[in-house]
Design an enzyme around this catalytic site. Structure first.
Site, PDB file in Angstrom:
ATOM      1  N   HIS A  54     -12.648   0.111   3.852  1.00  0.00           N
ATOM      2  CA  HIS A  54     -11.289  -0.570   4.268  1.00  0.00           C
ATOM      3  C   HIS A  54     -10.797  -0.148   5.003  1.00  0.00           C
ATOM      4  O   HIS A  54     -10.164  -0.726   6.136  1.00  0.00           O
ATOM      5  CB  HIS A  54     -10.671  -0.046   2.378  1.00  0.00           C
ATOM      6  N   HIS A  71      -6.767   0.278   9.535  1.00  0.00           N
ATOM      7  CA  HIS A  71      -7.520  -0.484   9.331  1.00  0.00           C
ATOM      8  C   HIS A  71      -8.801   0.022  10.912  1.00  0.00           C
ATOM      9  O   HIS A  71      -9.004  -1.481  11.322  1.00  0.00           O
ATOM     10  CB  HIS A  71      -7.793  -1.806   9.440  1.00  0.00           C
ATOM     11  N   GLU A 117       0.595  -1.025   0.058  1.00  0.00           N
ATOM     12  CA  GLU A 117      -0.217  -0.111  -0.097  1.00  0.00           C
ATOM     13  C   GLU A 117       0.953   1.262  -0.128  1.00  0.00           C
ATOM     14  O   GLU A 117       0.537   2.040   0.270  1.00  0.00           O
ATOM     15  CB  GLU A 117      -1.105  -0.071   0.849  1.00  0.00           C
ATOM     16  N   TYR A 177     -13.290  19.647  17.391  1.00  0.00           N
ATOM     17  CA  TYR A 177     -12.232  18.846  17.620  1.00  0.00           C
ATOM     18  C   TYR A 177     -11.921  18.025  16.257  1.00  0.00           C
ATOM     19  O   TYR A 177     -10.649  18.238  15.475  1.00  0.00           O
ATOM     20  CB  TYR A 177     -11.692  17.955  18.147  1.00  0.00           C
ATOM     21  N   HIS A 200      -1.355   4.783   7.731  1.00  0.00           N
ATOM     22  CA  HIS A 200      -3.001   4.336   6.630  1.00  0.00           C
ATOM     23  C   HIS A 200      -3.504   3.080   8.657  1.00  0.00           C
ATOM     24  O   HIS A 200      -2.361   1.984   8.627  1.00  0.00           O
ATOM     25  CB  HIS A 200      -2.374   3.673   6.138  1.00  0.00           C
TER      26      HIS A 200
END
Length: 213
Positions: free
Chosen positions: A159, A94, A73, A119, A92
């Site tokens: 994803h 999940h 990725e 925020y 990144h």
């Protein structure tokens, strides 16, 4: 050559993300840019157990220069580095709540997540939903790079999430705040909710130099 301090910062960030429960198993990947080099968690790595001497080092074209094979990725990360020269780190994950929200229709064309809290506007800003592509497919990275409005975080459809920052600390903080806002959104369920008024969003975005179109 990547500085030892940079390597350790990446390891520490991985441990923090894992401790927050945002990278189950060997999911997720993180990177930092140093000049024209990127240091990244290797493919299949557990972010809780990264080692400073076992990280992947690539050039911005994606060529592996040293270390184990990087995550497939990497194109996601490169897209953010290409979008904004000031970007120095990408996270990144999940994580549960952000992934759940990525499976739902976006709130708007520019942000999958509504401005529920100050925020979120201050620390994250507008967060587009990037259309689905298989993991590792460069199509999603191309979609990230092609968007012409500013953002420092996005949801990847079905994803997870991706967040960028001028430091690894900032990128982690952005990912954490995005997860928290997604948790608030999910907790509302089918209830009607009141997002921040447009004037408040504009005021906060300007004050904190946060992207919001």
């Amino acid at each position: 050559m990547i500085a030892p301090k940079t390597r350790q910062e990446l390891v520490d960030a991985g441990a923090r993300i894992a401790a927050a429960g945002m990278s189950p198993g060997s999911s997720g990947n993180i990177s930092m840019r140093e000049g024209d080099r990127v240091v990244m968690s290797p493919t299949g790595a557990d972010l809780a157990a990264l080692r400073a001497d076992e990280l992947s080092v690539l050039d911005l074209g994606g060529t592996l220069l040293s270390g184990p094979r990087p995550s497939k990725e990497f194109p996601f990360h490169r897209a953010f580095y290409r979008r904004a020269p000031a970007t120095a780190a990408v996270v990144h994950v999940h994580s549960l709540k952000a992934t759940a929200v990525s499976c739902t229709p976006p709130w708007s064309a520019h942000s999958a997540v509504p401005p529920l809290t100050p925020y979120f506007v201050m620390r994250v800003g507008q967060t587009p939903l990037i259309p689905y592509a298989d993991p590792g497919d460069a199509a999603q990275a191309d979609a990230i790079e092609a968007l012409r409005f500013p953002f420092r975080a996005a949801l990847l459809q079905n994803h997870g999430s991706i967040a960028a920052g001028t430091t690894i600390h900032e990128a982690v903080e952005t990912a954490v705040e995005l997860e928290q806002t997604c948790a608030v959104l999910l907790s509302l369920g089918e209830k009607r909710f009141q997002p921040l008024e447009a004037a408040a969003v504009s005021r906060l975005a300007e004050r904190y130099s946060s992207p919001w179109t």
